[in-house]
Motif scaffolding. Structure first.
Motif, PDB file in Angstrom:
ATOM      1  N   THR A  78       5.195  -1.597  -7.314  1.00 43.92           N
ATOM      2  CA  THR A  78       4.895  -0.334  -6.648  1.00 43.92           C
ATOM      3  C   THR A  78       4.619   0.752  -7.680  1.00 43.92           C
ATOM      4  OG1 THR A  78       7.275   0.186  -6.512  1.00 43.92           O
ATOM      5  CG2 THR A  78       6.265  -0.892  -4.601  1.00 43.92           C
ATOM      6  N   LEU A  79       3.978   1.815  -7.208  1.00 42.56           N
ATOM      7  CA  LEU A  79       3.608   2.926  -8.092  1.00 42.56           C
ATOM      8  C   LEU A  79       4.737   3.947  -8.169  1.00 42.56           C
ATOM      9  CD1 LEU A  79       0.012   3.377  -6.679  1.00 42.56           C
ATOM     10  CD2 LEU A  79       0.532   2.692  -9.029  1.00 42.56           C
ATOM     11  N   GLY A  98      -0.682   6.757   2.981  1.00 43.35           N
ATOM     12  CA  GLY A  98       0.653   7.346   3.084  1.00 43.35           C
ATOM     13  C   GLY A  98       1.727   6.301   2.885  1.00 43.35           C
ATOM     14  N   LEU A  99       1.513   5.143   3.500  1.00 46.45           N
ATOM     15  CA  LEU A  99       2.390   3.997   3.304  1.00 46.45           C
ATOM     16  C   LEU A  99       1.524   2.795   2.970  1.00 46.45           C
ATOM     17  CD1 LEU A  99       5.622   3.149   5.112  1.00 46.45           C
ATOM     18  CD2 LEU A  99       3.938   1.331   4.838  1.00 46.45           C
ATOM     19  N   GLN A 100       1.780   2.174   1.836  1.00 46.70           N
ATOM     20  CA  GLN A 100       0.925   1.121   1.310  1.00 46.70           C
ATOM     21  C   GLN A 100       1.070  -0.156   2.148  1.00 46.70           C
ATOM     22  OE1 GLN A 100       0.145  -1.663  -0.501  1.00 46.70           O
ATOM     23  NE2 GLN A 100      -1.795  -0.833  -1.220  1.00 46.70           N
ATOM     24  N   TYR A 101      -0.064  -0.656   2.628  1.00 43.59           N
ATOM     25  CA  TYR A 101      -0.022  -1.754   3.597  1.00 43.59           C
ATOM     26  C   TYR A 101       0.587  -3.032   3.041  1.00 43.59           C
ATOM     27  CZ  TYR A 101      -3.716  -4.656   1.564  1.00 43.59           C
ATOM     28  OH  TYR A 101      -4.429  -5.496   0.733  1.00 43.59           O
ATOM     29  N   GLN A 109       5.318   0.571   0.439  1.00 46.22           N
ATOM     30  CA  GLN A 109       5.789   1.766  -0.245  1.00 46.22           C
ATOM     31  C   GLN A 109       5.302   3.029   0.443  1.00 46.22           C
ATOM     32  OE1 GLN A 109       4.271   2.267  -4.245  1.00 46.22           O
ATOM     33  NE2 GLN A 109       5.635   3.986  -4.697  1.00 46.22           N
ATOM     34  N   TYR A 110       6.222   3.968   0.658  1.00 46.57           N
ATOM     35  CA  TYR A 110       5.908   5.280   1.225  1.00 46.57           C
ATOM     36  C   TYR A 110       5.749   6.266   0.077  1.00 46.57           C
ATOM     37  CZ  TYR A 110       6.738   9.646   3.868  1.00 46.57           C
ATOM     38  OH  TYR A 110       6.644  10.908   4.412  1.00 46.57           O
ATOM     39  N   PHE A 111       4.564   6.825  -0.046  1.00 46.74           N
ATOM     40  CA  PHE A 111       4.293   7.740  -1.150  1.00 46.74           C
ATOM     41  C   PHE A 111       4.872   9.130  -0.869  1.00 46.74           C
ATOM     42  CE2 PHE A 111       0.667   4.713  -1.779  1.00 46.74           C
ATOM     43  CZ  PHE A 111       1.036   4.276  -3.040  1.00 46.74           C
ATOM     44  N   ASP A 112       5.145   9.831  -1.934  1.00 47.11           N
ATOM     45  CA  ASP A 112       5.671  11.195  -1.833  1.00 47.11           C
ATOM     46  C   ASP A 112       4.498  12.135  -1.561  1.00 47.11           C
ATOM     47  OD1 ASP A 112       6.802  13.712  -2.159  1.00 47.11           O
ATOM     48  OD2 ASP A 112       8.023  13.131  -3.888  1.00 47.11           O
ATOM     49  N   ILE A 113       4.163  12.275  -0.299  1.00 46.64           N
ATOM     50  CA  ILE A 113       2.959  13.008   0.088  1.00 46.64           C
ATOM     51  C   ILE A 113       2.976  14.458  -0.380  1.00 46.64           C
ATOM     52  CG2 ILE A 113       1.591  13.810   2.067  1.00 46.64           C
ATOM     53  CD1 ILE A 113       2.314  11.208   3.490  1.00 46.64           C
ATOM     54  N   GLN A 155      11.656   5.753   0.321  1.00 43.19           N
ATOM     55  CA  GLN A 155      10.359   5.332  -0.196  1.00 43.19           C
ATOM     56  C   GLN A 155       9.753   4.191   0.614  1.00 43.19           C
ATOM     57  OE1 GLN A 155       9.942   4.977  -4.562  1.00 43.19           O
ATOM     58  NE2 GLN A 155      12.009   5.784  -4.738  1.00 43.19           N
ATOM     59  N   ARG A 156      10.185   4.059   1.851  1.00 39.97           N
ATOM     60  CA  ARG A 156       9.637   3.007   2.701  1.00 39.97           C
ATOM     61  C   ARG A 156       9.772   3.423   4.164  1.00 39.97           C
ATOM     62  NH1 ARG A 156      14.719  -1.032   1.718  1.00 39.97           N
ATOM     63  NH2 ARG A 156      16.036  -0.296   3.427  1.00 39.97           N
ATOM     64  N   GLY A 157       9.054   2.690   5.027  1.00 39.26           N
ATOM     65  CA  GLY A 157       9.197   2.890   6.460  1.00 39.26           C
ATOM     66  C   GLY A 157       9.908   1.703   7.071  1.00 39.26           C
ATOM     67  N   ALA A 158       9.356   1.158   8.159  1.00 38.98           N
ATOM     68  CA  ALA A 158       9.997   0.041   8.842  1.00 38.98           C
ATOM     69  C   ALA A 158       9.726  -1.301   8.165  1.00 38.98           C
ATOM     70  CB  ALA A 158       9.520  -0.012  10.296  1.00 38.98           C
TER      71      ALA A 158
END
Length: 476
Positions: free
Chosen positions: A192-193, A216-219, A223-227, A395-398
């Motif tokens: 992840t970045l 926004g969230l890498q498929y 990873q959920y980016f800090d928007i 840093q993540r969703g579901a």
């Protein structure tokens, strides 16, 4: 408190272990949004493809962990669709201006609820087209390259449609993607970045970057980016910053207006359960409400008050509405309406609270049974699972992206036999996403049983030559 710590504390209070079915049942019993599952058609084992009914009960619910690809069908969809079909059959063209979902205004009947999902103000959000079409429309306005500032910055493993859109826009302006498409890559040995690396790149190359557009969230990794941080860093360097929120909308609380995001787009068929390939979302910040950017024009961007004067003198609607080109397909607004009504029964904050615990529960069970570092189970089972998705719940969703030490094709087929609906992404990831609006803790508990059975079956498979990943194929 970390989700794992909270879950362990609850288990201790209940006098059980987190691995126990009793614990999953208790977590469901105290879940305030558990009743929302009843607002969706939850597939049965007997109905999902490739299920082996000799090893599972066909009348039970399947384990549906694929809402990151397609959300479940809201039960109200058919009722509302029947209303529109009936209206068409009885009054024909008059359906354009009659009924709760009058076809000439149907997108405007749902865009306010859509705006609440992403944190947009009235007039900043429109519902139209498909995601990639909306991305192209936005890039036409925001990507105006010059000799000095011509780059588009995105992640190296962006979703293909985004990558292709960036390449085509660059070529349309006479530039070369080899030099104008700047790809962000993780550090060596990482998947992840890091936010600090993204910001550093922006600070070092910002004067040559015209547009920053990340997911926004890498498929792939989840990873959920800090928007807000990335948006501010880009704008500080004079870049426009936009986001593809396909995997974030309906998954995470978003505050696009408050974060000052320039533009965004998203599909509404994943976490938002709006049906396959349905209309997408479009966000344009209010600061560009009356912009004079280049854009493609169509009749539906004309102000409604004067649209039917038909004088061919454009009276452009302000904000996102000015980017509408064609009249909306009325029937495609129906499932979005049905879904957003369910979302209106809760809030993104409440969904997020459950999601952290639900995904955290899945993560801790996987680590306990298949983690390399946490236990010695991997050495006894011969199988380990790495989780590419960040362990930090912020840093993540579901979604969790699971990487197996054995062939994912074999494991995936065995999961399908047991009624587990998820998806695979080569070379080595199976994505699982317990969506909080309709998934339960007992679903996670059942998944772990089916995962164990699937791994054992895969190990015993006669396809021994296909079981393990060949040397050199264990990297992304």
């Amino acid at each position: 408190m970390k989700p794992s710590e909270e879950l362990e504390a609850i288990a201790k209070q209940q006098g059980c272990c987190v691995e126990d079915l009793k614990f999953a049942q208790h977590m469901d019993s105290i879940d305030p949004i558990r009743p929302l599952r009843q607002d969706f058609h939850y597939p049965k084992m007997k109905d999902v493809k490739n299920t082996d009914l000799s090893i599972v009960n066909g009348e039970e619910d399947c384990v549906y962990f694929c809402g990151n690809s397609l959300g479940l069908c809201p039960k109200k969809t058919k009722e509302y669709m029947d209303i529109e079909i009936d209206k068409w059959s009885k009054i024909g063209v008059q359906g354009h201006t009659n009924g709760d979902l009058a076809w000439a205004h149907c997108d405007e009947r749902i865009d306010k609820d859509m705006a609440k999902i992403v944190g947009g103000k009235e007039g900043e959000v429109a519902v139209m087209n498909g995601l990639t079409v909306n991305l192209h429309l936005l890039l036409i306005s925001f990507y105006q390259p010059t000799k000095e500032r011509h780059k588009i910055l995105c992640e190296g493993k962006a979703f293909p449609s985004d990558h292709y859109a960036f390449e085509s826009q660059i070529k349309l302006h006479g530039y070369d993607p080899a030099t104008s498409l700047r790809l962000l890559e993780p550090r060596e040995g990482e998947f992840t970045l890091r936010t600090e690396d993204i910001v550093k790149t922006i600070e070092e190359e910002g004067e040559s970057i015209a547009v920053i557009c990340l997911s926004g969230l890498q498929y792939y990794t989840g990873q959920y980016f800090d928007i807000p941080t990335i948006t501010q860093a880009g704008q500080k360097q004079g870049c426009y910053v936009g986001w593809d929120l396909a995997h974030a909308a309906g998954n995470l609380p978003l505050y696009l207006h408050d974060w000052g995001v320039d533009f965004a787009c998203w599909c509404s068929y994943k976490y938002l359960c709006g049906s396959a390939g349905t209309l997408a979302g479009f966000f344009l910040h209010d600061k560009y409400r009356n912009n004079n950017f280049p854009k493609l024009l169509g009749w539906w961007g004309h102000n409604m008050d004067t649209r039917f004067q038909m004088d061919n003198v454009m009276d452009l609607s302000p904000g996102a509405y000015g980017y509408r080109i064609s009249n909306p397909p009325g029937f495609l607004c129906v499932p979005i309406k049905a879904s957003l009504e369910v979302y209106n029964k809760t809030s993104m904050t409440e969904l997020r609270t459950k999601s952290k615990l639900l995904t955290g529960y899945l993560e801790m069970l996987i680590k306990k049974q298949y983690g390399r570092e946490e236990t010695n189970n991997a050495s006894t089972t011969g199988v380990y699972i790495d989780i590419f998705t960040p362990s930090d719940p912020e840093q993540r969703g579901a979604q969790l992206s699971l990487s197996f030490s054995i062939c994912i094709q074999t494991v995936f087929k065995e999961l399908e036999k047991r009624g587990v609906v998820c998806d695979k992404r080569y070379p080595r990831v199976i994505r699982v996403s317990p969506v909080p609006i309709y998934c339960s803790f007992q679903d996670v508990h059942r998944f772990m049983k089916y995962l164990y059975d699937s791994i054992q079956a895969a190990k015993d498979s006669t396809l021994k030559n296909d079981l393990y990943i060949p040397k050199g194929e264990d990297q992304l």
